[in-house]
Write an enzyme that holds these catalytic residues in place. Structure first.
Site, PDB file in Angstrom:
ATOM      1  N   LYS A  83      -5.420   3.018  13.270  1.00  0.00           N
ATOM      2  CA  LYS A  83      -5.952   3.197  11.322  1.00  0.00           C
ATOM      3  C   LYS A  83      -7.386   1.767  11.882  1.00  0.00           C
ATOM      4  CE  LYS A  83      -3.610   2.892   7.785  1.00  0.00           C
ATOM      5  NZ  LYS A  83      -2.344   1.926   6.775  1.00  0.00           N
TER       6      LYS A  83
HETATM    7  C1  E4P Z   1      -2.067   3.192   3.747  1.00  0.00           C
HETATM    8  O1  E4P Z   1      -2.474   4.338   4.429  1.00  0.00           O
HETATM    9  C2  E4P Z   1      -1.491   2.083   3.381  1.00  0.00           C
HETATM   10  O2  E4P Z   1      -0.861   1.837   3.625  1.00  0.00           O
HETATM   11  C3  E4P Z   1      -1.179   1.722   1.866  1.00  0.00           C
HETATM   12  O3  E4P Z   1      -0.818   3.114   1.016  1.00  0.00           O
HETATM   13  C4  E4P Z   1      -1.459   0.305   0.689  1.00  0.00           C
HETATM   14  O4  E4P Z   1      -0.381   0.906  -0.100  1.00  0.00           O
HETATM   15  P1  E4P Z   1      -0.418  -0.433  -1.005  1.00  0.00           P
HETATM   16  O5  E4P Z   1      -1.581  -0.034  -1.912  1.00  0.00           O
HETATM   17  O6  E4P Z   1       0.649  -0.390  -1.617  1.00  0.00           O
HETATM   18  O7  E4P Z   1      -0.211  -2.029  -0.723  1.00  0.00           O
END
Ligand code: E4P
Length: 214
Positions: A83
């Site tokens: 990521k």
């Molecule tokens: C995506 O890969 C992220 O981990 C996640 O969806 C972030 O979501 P949030 O806005 O609830 O932190």
């Protein structure tokens, strides 16, 4: 449509893996911190539970630093997906990693322009954040519209980068992700559990149970 679980909690991953419908896992630094564990230990454990892409996020830095960190995670298991943050350094790192056939997931995407940058760099996945965009705009459609627009833009040029609907807050977001043609939805455990529920299903089950007793 692929379902990923958006969590670093091993118990949630273990339980959802028994349902046979989870195709991958996304983690992020906040989710890892919540578990009070080390990223490497967590992703190693996840590789034993789910056979599919598992996102491990590198720390924001220079492209060289991120590539170096990514190589370390990628060595752990072929399913590890790196990521990468949506920055110029992140785009440079994505391009380098795609050259090594290391899967990438460009995260924190809030516009079509950003998604196109990630696709041009050869990202395997791009993660538009539905919930945070809806929160920021005070609407319940901004995330949906972004997903629809990215789908059209990618299809116009045949980009193979897969769209992950991320930052999902409720089942309506999953429906919107599907209608917008997202390849993947990464869904928190709580929302996955809600997806099976409907008051009329509960009521119908009770009616059938009562009938079966007679
Ligand atoms: C995506 O890969 C992220 O981990 C996640 O969806 C972030 O979501 P949030 O806005 O609830 O932190």
């Amino acid at each position: 449509m692929l379902f990923f679980i958006d969590t670093a909690n091993i118990e949630e991953i273990r339980e959802s893996s028994t349902w046979g419908i989870i195709d991958g896992v996304t983690t992020n630094p906040s989710l890892i911190a919540k578990e009070g564990k080390n990223l490497v230990d967590v992703i190693k454990e996840i590789t034993g539970l789910i056979d599919g892409p598992i996102s491990a996020e590198v720390q924001e830095g220079s492209a060289e630093q991120m590539v170096e960190e990514a190589f370390g995670y990628a060595r752990i298991h072929p399913n590890i997906t790196i990521k990468v943050p949506m920055t110029f350094e992140g785009i440079k790192a994505t391009k380098v990693l795609s050259g090594y056939n290391i899967k990438t997931n460009v995260t924190l995407v809030f516009s079509v322009a950003q998604a196109l940058m990630a696709a041009k760099a050869g990202a395997t996945f791009v993660s538009p954040f539905m919930g945070r965009l809806d929160d920021a705009t005070g609407t319940d459609t901004a995330g949906y519209e972004l997903l629809e627009d990215i789908r059209v833009a990618f299809d116009n040029f045949g980009y193979e980068t897969m769209i992950i609907a991320a930052s999902i807050r409720h089942t309506e977001h999953v429906k919107q992700a599907a209608l917008a043609g997202s390849d993947v939805a990464t869904i928190p455990f709580k929302v996955l559990k809600q997806m099976i529920e409907h008051p009329l299903t509960t009521k119908g089950l009770q009616i059938f149970r009562d009938a079966a007793k007679k």
